[in-house]
Scaffold this active site. Structure first.
Site, PDB file in Angstrom:
ATOM      1  CB  SER A  47       1.134   3.538  -1.327  1.00 16.14           C
ATOM      2  OG  SER A  47       1.790   2.602  -1.111  1.00 16.14           O
ATOM      3  CD  GLU A 106      -4.157   1.087   1.556  1.00 13.03           C
ATOM      4  OE1 GLU A 106      -3.890  -0.294   1.409  1.00 13.03           O
ATOM      5  OE2 GLU A 106      -3.310   1.536   1.470  1.00 13.03           O
ATOM      6  CG  HIS A 143      -1.292  -1.517  -1.864  1.00 10.49           C
ATOM      7  ND1 HIS A 143      -1.714  -0.565  -0.774  1.00 10.49           N
ATOM      8  CD2 HIS A 143      -0.096  -1.385  -2.130  1.00 10.49           C
ATOM      9  CE1 HIS A 143      -0.605   0.013  -0.140  1.00 10.49           C
ATOM     10  NE2 HIS A 143       0.445   0.238  -0.953  1.00 10.49           N
TER      11      HIS A 143
END
Length: 321
Positions: free
Chosen positions: A112, A228, A294
């Site tokens: 992330s 992502e 995620h």
């Protein structure tokens, strides 16, 4: 690109918080994650400022950099895990002593928002970092087996191995309710067939794009990209972010896209519409709905490592990591 020394049972793993702090975790969650890592044979220690917090549930740049430097400088520490993601790890980049890190290469793993700092370390220090579970990810009970398996494969062994689809996946708030979870069958999908091998870069797309125009951005031309995004994206923002990255790269060897969260409203129809815009993506292997990002569970992969993509048979293999 150098490969840090692999982890072994008995090694010390230091937990640091270059983004949000551990103050957002419950005491029970911290204990569960710590015990999970200890059950894998590791000794777990924490940075000095990990549990402190400011107005945005983080700490000062100075405090976060201090914990990062101490973790890399400590000869007893063999691996470093980030607490969790957030929004601000890129604040640290100009203040890191990259020479110190370069002299003490070691496993550094998170995902992330951690994409920014992990990528910067790899480009500035010349050693691989890893996109994979945070410390907080080890709180998760169901689907932990898959996550832990590939964490160990990537960080504790040297032989090339295949990344395989999970049996099932989930996009629920597992950190709020560990028991009542909803799982769906996993299917990795192919947008365009083909095979490719090469250097691997990527991670969280909107975070990686923060590095464009800085010295911390890797050269992604002719690379394999794993990208992502999270629930804060929508199809329109993903479209412009992926366009920006492709324009920066000009040419890539393959594209692998992690599974989207439901809240992003990224339907398969929307994703295919976005991919169809780019002639380049009709000429290279492209996979999507893959087990990273995620949703849960996720595999671990190396930033700056080497991979093979087989979008004929839907296979991924890590070659150098």
């Amino acid at each position: 690109m150098r490969i840090p020394e692999k982890l072994e049972r008995g090694d010390e793993i230091r937990i640091i918080a270059p983004s949000r702090s551990a103050s957002i975790l419950s005491e029970e969650g911290v204990q569960i994650a710590k015990e999970q890592l200890e059950n894998l044979g590791f000794v777990v220690s924490f940075g000095k400022h990990v549990f402190e917090k400011d107005l945005q549930n983080s700490t000062s740049i100075q405090q976060r950099v201090e914990d990062l430097h101490e973790a890399f400088a400590d000869k007893h520490v063999k691996g470093i895990l980030t607490v969790i993601g957030g929004f601000n790890s890129n604040e640290l980049l100009p203040y890191i002593d990259y020479e110190l890190l370069k002299e003490n290469p070691k496993i550094f793993c998170g995902y992330s928002d951690i994409t920014a700092i992990g990528t910067a370390i790899s480009t500035q220090c010349g050693f691989v970092t890893y996109s994979g579970p945070h410390f907080s990810s080890f709180q998760m009970k169901k689907a932990q087996e898959y996550q832990t398996h590939f964490f160990k494969q990537c960080l504790m062994q040297e032989e090339p191995f295949e990344l395989k689809p999970s049996e099932q996946w989930s996009d629920d708030a597992w950190y709020l309710d560990q028991e009542n979870r909803v799982f769906e069958k996993t299917v990795w999908k192919m947008y365009n067939e083909g095979t490719a091998s090469g250097e691997l870069w990527g991670g969280n797309l909107c975070t990686l794009n923060l590095l464009q125009g800085t010295k911390y951005m890797p050269s992604v031309g002719n690379a394999i990209l794993f990208i992502e995004d999270d629930e804060m994206t929508i199809p329109e923002t993903f479209a412009r972010d992926v366009t920006s990255l492709l324009q920066n790269a000009q040419s890539i060897k393959a594209l692998v896209i992690g599974r989207f969260q439901r809240a992003s409203k990224m339907t398969e129809e929307q994703l295919l519409f976005i991919l169809d815009k780019h002639p380049l993506l009709k000429e290279i292997p492209v996979l999507y709905d893959v087990d990273f990002g995620h949703t849960q569970p996720m595999f671990t992969f190396p930033l700056g490592g080497e991979a093979q993509v087989d979008a004929v048979n839907g296979l991924l293999k890590l070659m150098r990591f």
